[in-house]
Design a protein around this motif. Structure first.
Motif, PDB file in Angstrom:
ATOM      1  N   PRO A   1       0.826  -1.206   0.000  1.00 40.03           N
ATOM      2  CA  PRO A   1       0.000   0.000   0.000  1.00 40.03           C
ATOM      3  C   PRO A   1       0.863   1.261   0.000  1.00 40.03           C
ATOM      4  O   PRO A   1       2.059   1.225   0.332  1.00 40.03           O
ATOM      5  N   ILE A   2       0.253   2.366  -0.351  1.00 39.45           N
ATOM      6  CA  ILE A   2       0.950   3.651  -0.433  1.00 39.45           C
ATOM      7  C   ILE A   2       1.612   4.007   0.900  1.00 39.45           C
ATOM      8  O   ILE A   2       2.753   4.489   0.928  1.00 39.45           O
ATOM      9  N   SER A   3       0.922   3.751   2.005  1.00 44.99           N
ATOM     10  CA  SER A   3       1.466   4.087   3.329  1.00 44.99           C
ATOM     11  C   SER A   3       2.778   3.345   3.598  1.00 44.99           C
ATOM     12  O   SER A   3       3.724   3.905   4.158  1.00 44.99           O
TER      13      SER A   3
ATOM     14  N   LYS B   1      -1.654 -14.690   8.804  1.00 46.53           N
ATOM     15  CA  LYS B   1      -2.644 -14.785   7.733  1.00 46.53           C
ATOM     16  C   LYS B   1      -3.419 -13.478   7.578  1.00 46.53           C
ATOM     17  O   LYS B   1      -3.461 -12.655   8.476  1.00 46.53           O
ATOM     18  N   GLN B   2      -4.035 -13.329   6.407  1.00 47.74           N
ATOM     19  CA  GLN B   2      -4.919 -12.201   6.097  1.00 47.74           C
ATOM     20  C   GLN B   2      -4.242 -10.847   6.306  1.00 47.74           C
ATOM     21  O   GLN B   2      -4.778  -9.952   6.960  1.00 47.74           O
ATOM     22  N   THR B   3      -3.044 -10.724   5.742  1.00 48.03           N
ATOM     23  CA  THR B   3      -2.315  -9.451   5.796  1.00 48.03           C
ATOM     24  C   THR B   3      -1.832  -9.118   4.385  1.00 48.03           C
ATOM     25  O   THR B   3      -2.012  -9.898   3.445  1.00 48.03           O
ATOM     26  N   PHE B   4      -1.170  -7.977   4.253  1.00 45.71           N
ATOM     27  CA  PHE B   4      -0.664  -7.548   2.959  1.00 45.71           C
ATOM     28  C   PHE B   4       0.570  -8.334   2.513  1.00 45.71           C
ATOM     29  O   PHE B   4       1.114  -8.060   1.446  1.00 45.71           O
ATOM     30  N   ARG B   5       1.007  -9.295   3.312  1.00 48.40           N
ATOM     31  CA  ARG B   5       2.152 -10.107   2.895  1.00 48.40           C
ATOM     32  C   ARG B   5       1.829 -10.925   1.652  1.00 48.40           C
ATOM     33  O   ARG B   5       2.704 -11.208   0.855  1.00 48.40           O
TER      34      ARG B   5
ATOM     35  N   PHE C   1       0.448  -1.975   9.537  1.00 44.15           N
ATOM     36  CA  PHE C   1      -0.441  -1.876   8.375  1.00 44.15           C
ATOM     37  C   PHE C   1      -1.471  -3.000   8.433  1.00 44.15           C
ATOM     38  O   PHE C   1      -1.113  -4.174   8.400  1.00 44.15           O
ATOM     39  N   SER C   2      -2.719  -2.645   8.508  1.00 42.75           N
ATOM     40  CA  SER C   2      -3.778  -3.649   8.631  1.00 42.75           C
ATOM     41  C   SER C   2      -4.600  -3.755   7.354  1.00 42.75           C
ATOM     42  O   SER C   2      -4.995  -2.745   6.772  1.00 42.75           O
ATOM     43  N   ALA C   3      -4.852  -5.005   6.929  1.00 44.49           N
ATOM     44  CA  ALA C   3      -5.702  -5.235   5.759  1.00 44.49           C
ATOM     45  C   ALA C   3      -7.177  -5.218   6.148  1.00 44.49           C
ATOM     46  O   ALA C   3      -8.054  -5.272   5.294  1.00 44.49           O
TER      47      ALA C   3
ATOM     48  N   GLY D   1     -15.999   7.409  -5.605  1.00 43.11           N
ATOM     49  CA  GLY D   1     -15.258   8.313  -4.741  1.00 43.11           C
ATOM     50  C   GLY D   1     -13.815   7.873  -4.572  1.00 43.11           C
ATOM     51  O   GLY D   1     -13.383   6.849  -5.102  1.00 43.11           O
ATOM     52  N   PHE D   2     -13.066   8.641  -3.810  1.00 42.63           N
ATOM     53  CA  PHE D   2     -11.645   8.373  -3.590  1.00 42.63           C
ATOM     54  C   PHE D   2     -11.477   7.206  -2.625  1.00 42.63           C
ATOM     55  O   PHE D   2     -12.076   7.175  -1.550  1.00 42.63           O
ATOM     56  N   LEU D   3     -10.667   6.231  -3.010  1.00 45.12           N
ATOM     57  CA  LEU D   3     -10.333   5.113  -2.128  1.00 45.12           C
ATOM     58  C   LEU D   3      -8.899   5.301  -1.638  1.00 45.12           C
ATOM     59  O   LEU D   3      -7.955   5.369  -2.430  1.00 45.12           O
ATOM     60  N   LYS D   4      -8.764   5.383  -0.337  1.00 49.22           N
ATOM     61  CA  LYS D   4      -7.494   5.721   0.292  1.00 49.22           C
ATOM     62  C   LYS D   4      -6.569   4.515   0.450  1.00 49.22           C
ATOM     63  O   LYS D   4      -7.017   3.399   0.709  1.00 49.22           O
ATOM     64  N   ASP D   5      -5.276   4.766   0.286  1.00 49.06           N
ATOM     65  CA  ASP D   5      -4.215   3.812   0.633  1.00 49.06           C
ATOM     66  C   ASP D   5      -4.343   2.457  -0.062  1.00 49.06           C
ATOM     67  O   ASP D   5      -4.250   1.407   0.566  1.00 49.06           O
TER      68      ASP D   5
END
Length: 203
Positions: A12-14, A36-40, A153-155, A175-179
């Protein structure tokens, strides 16, 4: 300042704003127990129906340490993910310009999640025209001396980072979707992506 960062899939951008922080020495966490269930093993892009998660399927071998985690050979996620990314961003301002470089992410041959993610990161840095020296840790330390972002960072929860809105292909609709994934920023902001990343700040 030394920063301990988890290794994410098309982060993610952050995450990138921390990775490129001025004066930071980046150390990647490779010995953690795989959560599990992360951006990894997942990334989020802006699809025609809104936020879309792309998930790398993991091979269940009983291994738990991140650098030992293998990707499942049963599901050709590379083709599926690249097709989803093309569909989502082919009308964005800069996708055509970066398409060939980004496609290289999905032609890389490795069974290991960590190797795949690190190679993708190398390609993303080329696209962004930036180089950040980084190293891999050699053991898991519960309370590291570095500033740890392992659980930052949380998914599953809204991003803790502040970022300005920018044009997104489907923002008129939803609309704008962040990160979202760094891919969203690259395809929509192009050469301005690096400047934008420096403006992103934690709340």
């Amino acid at each position: 300042m030394k920063i301990l960062l988890p290794v994410f899939y098309l982060p993610p951008i952050s995450w990138f704003s921390v990775f490129l922080k001025d004066g930071a020495e980046i150390i990647f966490e490779t010995f953690e127990n795989y959560p599990k269930q992360t951006f990894r093993n997942r990334t989020e892009i802006y699809g025609a129906n809104g936020r879309l998660s792309l998930i790398i399927p993991i091979k269940h071998t009983g291994k738990r340490v991140l650098h030992e985690i293998e990707m499942s050979p049963l599901d050709d996620f590379r083709k599926l993910h690249w097709k989803s990314i093309k569909t989502a961003y082919q009308c964005s301002p800069y996708f055509e310009y970066y398409e060939d470089q980004l496609e290289e992410i999905f032609t890389f041959k490795s069974n290991f999640l960590l190797e795949f993610n690190l190679n993708a990161l190398k390609i993303l840095q080329k696209v962004l025209k930036t180089e950040r020296a980084c190293s891999l840790n050699t053991e898991y330390i519960k309370n590291p001396s570095e500033v740890s972002y392992r659980e930052k960072f949380s998914a599953k929860q809204e991003s803790e980072f502040e970022m300005e809105e920018y044009f997104q292909t489907f923002s008129v609709k939803y609309g704008f979707l962040k990160d979202l994934s760094i891919l969203d920023l690259i395809c929509n902001k192009g050469p301005e992506a690096l400047t934008y990343l420096k403006s992103v700040q934690p709340k």
